[in-house]
Design a protein around this motif. Structure first.
Motif, PDB file in Angstrom:
ATOM      1  N   MET A  81      32.000 -33.984  16.876  1.00  0.00           N
ATOM      2  CA  MET A  81      32.576 -32.717  17.303  1.00  0.00           C
ATOM      3  C   MET A  81      32.020 -32.288  18.656  1.00  0.00           C
ATOM      4  O   MET A  81      32.749 -31.865  19.554  1.00  0.00           O
ATOM      5  N   LEU A  82      30.685 -32.381  18.812  1.00  0.00           N
ATOM      6  CA  LEU A  82      30.056 -31.986  20.067  1.00  0.00           C
ATOM      7  C   LEU A  82      30.555 -32.835  21.227  1.00  0.00           C
ATOM      8  O   LEU A  82      30.861 -32.324  22.307  1.00  0.00           O
ATOM      9  N   LYS A 139      37.372 -34.187  31.798  1.00  0.00           N
ATOM     10  CA  LYS A 139      38.728 -33.848  32.245  1.00  0.00           C
ATOM     11  C   LYS A 139      38.748 -32.864  33.408  1.00  0.00           C
ATOM     12  O   LYS A 139      39.780 -32.677  34.043  1.00  0.00           O
ATOM     13  N   THR A 140      37.607 -32.228  33.669  1.00  0.00           N
ATOM     14  CA  THR A 140      37.535 -31.312  34.817  1.00  0.00           C
ATOM     15  C   THR A 140      36.719 -31.911  35.957  1.00  0.00           C
ATOM     16  O   THR A 140      36.203 -31.180  36.813  1.00  0.00           O
ATOM     17  N   GLY A 141      36.586 -33.252  35.972  1.00  0.00           N
ATOM     18  CA  GLY A 141      35.994 -33.935  37.119  1.00  0.00           C
ATOM     19  C   GLY A 141      34.605 -34.498  36.912  1.00  0.00           C
ATOM     20  O   GLY A 141      34.110 -35.237  37.776  1.00  0.00           O
ATOM     21  N   LYS A 198      34.576 -34.198  26.389  1.00  0.00           N
ATOM     22  CA  LYS A 198      35.961 -34.357  26.842  1.00  0.00           C
ATOM     23  C   LYS A 198      36.327 -33.295  27.871  1.00  0.00           C
ATOM     24  O   LYS A 198      36.956 -33.583  28.905  1.00  0.00           O
ATOM     25  N   ALA A 199      35.923 -32.037  27.620  1.00  0.00           N
ATOM     26  CA  ALA A 199      36.255 -30.953  28.544  1.00  0.00           C
ATOM     27  C   ALA A 199      35.648 -31.189  29.920  1.00  0.00           C
ATOM     28  O   ALA A 199      36.292 -30.951  30.949  1.00  0.00           O
ATOM     29  N   VAL A 240      33.536 -40.978  24.154  1.00  0.00           N
ATOM     30  CA  VAL A 240      34.512 -40.017  24.684  1.00  0.00           C
ATOM     31  C   VAL A 240      34.625 -40.145  26.200  1.00  0.00           C
ATOM     32  O   VAL A 240      35.727 -40.130  26.760  1.00  0.00           O
ATOM     33  N   ILE A 241      33.484 -40.258  26.870  1.00  0.00           N
ATOM     34  CA  ILE A 241      33.492 -40.381  28.334  1.00  0.00           C
ATOM     35  C   ILE A 241      34.304 -41.595  28.766  1.00  0.00           C
ATOM     36  O   ILE A 241      35.188 -41.510  29.635  1.00  0.00           O
ATOM     37  N   GLU A 242      34.007 -42.735  28.164  1.00  0.00           N
ATOM     38  CA  GLU A 242      34.687 -43.968  28.562  1.00  0.00           C
ATOM     39  C   GLU A 242      36.160 -43.956  28.174  1.00  0.00           C
ATOM     40  O   GLU A 242      37.007 -44.461  28.917  1.00  0.00           O
ATOM     41  N   LYS A 243      36.467 -43.359  27.034  1.00  0.00           N
ATOM     42  CA  LYS A 243      37.864 -43.270  26.598  1.00  0.00           C
ATOM     43  C   LYS A 243      38.696 -42.438  27.555  1.00  0.00           C
ATOM     44  O   LYS A 243      39.899 -42.660  27.718  1.00  0.00           O
TER      45      LYS A 243
END
Length: 399
Positions: free
Chosen positions: A143-144, A154-156, A150-151, A180-183
């Motif tokens: 969840m974290l 996605k904002t750079g 992800k947020a 998540v970062i790599e995805k």
């Protein structure tokens, strides 16, 4: 005939009034880096839940005891075994520190008791290490990662360096966030792992600065998060152009840091004391019991309260706390509904489902009253906040 009928009526009355005795153990960190995140505040939360439940169910008697696991798995398992074997404890709740949480989960399974993990973060509790006696209530590393990580990507914030607490929690949080970062097209440039309860982060921060990563991900919690953020400010990390990602931040951390240092931090939580009227009313009661108007409860403490309430509902429905697997199965069967998390459910793998929130710490100029720390950037629905069953490593378990 009349006497027989009277005896039958009396028998029904006695059965109806039969008392159910339950003993709850709050196993927590009373004196170290997670004491403000859980600790005495979690013990108070459990006692509040017990008092609230007994007020509405006079035939249920709940005793709450507390213990300090000292962030050591052997101490935690030793106390869990003693509680279950000798002290007649039926359920253990809280347990900050994922290493201790994983160990206590296994003890609960072996003894056929109940463990409600409101404090540990590792998603392995409903993954590879899940069992039919454990409910993971408040939050987890998946969840974290999927909220905060992800947020930011996605904002750079697409290049990362991790400062990771070197035990089960930090490793799981780094793992889940890296995925998540790599995805999402980002890249991890490096990582360094630090001992639990570290006082000096200077060498770790120098490595993070030299990596030139846009984001320094703090895969730690409690006192370690507070110390790393304070020292990052002294090192001029943010002024130098890098961002800090507090992957697990609590209201108690922000309270300790102050808004001047914490402002702008983005993170994910599932509960905040100032979220709504119910959370504010409960916080006022908690502060009275804690005798500390300057402290605010955390989501872990809220999870202790809500998880204990739901457990007691299941025990009452079964009229017994004896069979841990049966109690957890009943907890999964009953819809969850409490003043702090609202309506929700518990999945077959033991994952409690409720919304999560992406928060940002306010600037001092934006805060209107003590404890007014957060602004909500996004609400993440329950079905998106936690790892789907099909992606998990946990076999489905039933009672």
């Amino acid at each position: 005939m009349i006497l027989a009928g009277l005896a039958a009526m009396l028998s029904v009355g006695v059965a109806h009034a039969q008392q159910v005795n339950v003993k709850v153990g709050v196993l927590t960190d009373m004196s170290s880096l997670y004491a403000d995140v859980t600790g005495p505040g979690s013990l108070i939360a459990a006692r509040m839940a017990a008092a609230d439940f007994m007020k509405d169910h006079p035939n249920v008697k709940v005793e709450v005891v507390g213990g300090d696991h000292q962030n050591k798995a052997d101490v935690g398992t030793g106390l869990a075994n003693q509680w279950f074997d000798s002290d007649k404890v039926d359920m253990i709740v809280d347990v900050p520190n994922s290493g201790v949480g994983l160990a206590v989960s296994q003890v609960a399974s072996q003894k056929n008791k109940v463990f409600i993990g409101s404090g540990p973060a590792t998603s392995d509790l409903t993954g590879a290490k899940c069992n039919a006696n454990t409910v993971h209530w408040t939050y987890d590393t998946w969840m974290l990662a999927n909220g905060t990580g992800k947020a930011i990507v996605k904002t750079g914030g697409d290049t990362w360096f991790f400062l990771t607490a070197d035990y089960a929690f930090g490793q799981a949080l780094e793992r889940d966030t890296t995925e998540v970062i790599e995805k999402n097209g980002g890249k991890v440039l490096g990582r360094v792992r630090h001992p639990l309860n570290t006082a000096d982060f200077s060498s770790f921060l120098l490595q993070a600065q030299s990596s030139k990563a846009k984001v320094i991900g703090l895969a730690n919690a409690g006192g370690d998060t507070i110390n790393s953020i304070k020292q990052a400010a002294e090192f001029g990390v943010v002024k130098g152009g890098q961002s800090l990602a507090g992957l697990l931040v609590f209201a108690s951390d922000v309270n300790a840091l102050g808004l001047n240092i914490a402002q702008g931090l983005i993170f994910t939580e599932t509960w905040y004391w100032d979220l709504n009227d119910n959370s504010r009313a409960w916080t006022k009661r908690w502060q009275g019991e804690r005798n500390a108007a300057n402290k605010v409860p955390t989501m872990n403490m809220a999870g202790v309260y809500a998880g204990t309430l739901h457990y007691l509902k299941a025990v009452t429905a079964l009229k017994s706390a004896a069979d841990g697997k049966a109690v957890v199965a009943e907890m999964k069967k009953l819809p969850t509904d409490d003043p702090l998390f609202g309506k929700g459910s518990i999945r077959a793998d033991g994952r409690k489902l409720h919304p999560a929130y992406l928060f940002e710490v306010k600037k001092p100029s934006e805060s209107k009253y003590p404890g007014d720390f957060y602004k909500t950037r996004a609400t993440i629905p329950a079905e998106e906040a936690f790892r789907p069953l099909k992606d998990g490593g946990c076999p489905l378990v039933s009672g």
